[in-house]
Design an enzyme around this catalytic site. Structure first.
Site, PDB file in Angstrom:
ATOM      1  CB  ALA A  66      -0.768  -0.137   1.294  1.00  0.00           C
ATOM      2  N   GLY A 111       0.436  -5.093   0.684  1.00  0.00           N
ATOM      3  CA  GLY A 111      -0.740  -5.006   0.072  1.00  0.00           C
ATOM      4  C   GLY A 111      -0.385  -6.021  -1.618  1.00  0.00           C
ATOM      5  CD  GLU A 114      -2.082  -7.770   2.821  1.00  0.00           C
ATOM      6  OE1 GLU A 114      -1.654  -7.736   3.736  1.00  0.00           O
ATOM      7  OE2 GLU A 114      -2.500  -6.822   1.971  1.00  0.00           O
ATOM      8  CD  GLU A 134       1.353  -5.684   5.724  1.00  0.00           C
ATOM      9  OE1 GLU A 134       0.608  -5.676   4.758  1.00  0.00           O
ATOM     10  OE2 GLU A 134       2.221  -6.657   6.045  1.00  0.00           O
TER      11      GLU A 134
END
Length: 193
Positions: A66, A111, A114, A134
């Site tokens: 992200a 992300g 993911e 994270e």
């Protein structure tokens, strides 16, 4: 819809979806997620498309996670919305009745990892790197990574990667079942095809 952050190409039965923010290592911001959602809807509605290849532009990164610079000014409520929306988009990919092949060409972190896990098949370039860093930011994985990772690699290995934030290479990702195949970088797209 005209895209600024992704490229959607269609070749006969194949859609090639490229996250196209190379200066930001293809990091996901709000606009990119909205465009990804629109592209998935377009692909779903196109009866000619039978399969999707998802990749990142450039040679360094599939998706580096992200976009932290996008996330920093978000309020807690906005942050939760961003995480929930990302999970919604990734879930729509999982539920798409057309297989999605992730062609992981570089960093797939947070992300990005993911996003790859939301695909049906993951093929990695031999230089690809995977991780859920994270924890180093003091936040949990936000786009369903905790659930998908445990399903793919088992609970114990998932906890290790999530708790340590360690990055692994493509060979280790293959060994633990995170990816289906590893290939030379120059053969990645042809292998995905």
């Amino acid at each position: 819809m005209e895209f600024q952050n992704i490229i959607l190409e269609k070749e006969d039965y194949l859609a090639i979806l490229t996250i196209n923010r190379p200066k930001a290592l293809n990091a996901l911001n709000g606009d990119t997620l909205y465009e990804l959602e629109a592209a998935i809807k377009d692909i779903k509605a196109d009866d000619n498309i039978k399969v999707v290849i998802l990749t990142g532009s450039g040679e360094k990164s599939f998706v580096a996670g992200a976009d932290i610079t996008f996330m920093l000014p978000l309020s807690p409520a906005e942050g939760r919305f961003f995480a929930d929306f990302g999970e919604k988009v990734f879930r729509s990919m999982e539920l798409l009745e057309k297989p999605i092949i992730a062609a992981v060409n570089g960093f797939a972190l947070g992300g990005g990892c993911e996003l790859a896990m939301a695909c049906d098949i993951r093929i990695a370039a031999d230089k690809a790197k995977f991780g859920q860093p994270e924890v180093s930011l003091g936040i949990p994985p936000g786009f369903g990574g905790t659930q998908r990772l445990a399903r793919l690699v088992g609970k114990g290995r998932a906890k290790e990667l999530l708790y340590t934030g360690d990055m692994i290479d493509a060979a280790e990702a293959l060994r633990i079942g995170l990816v289906n195949k590893v290939t030379a970088a120059e053969e990645l797209l042809s292998a995905a095809r």
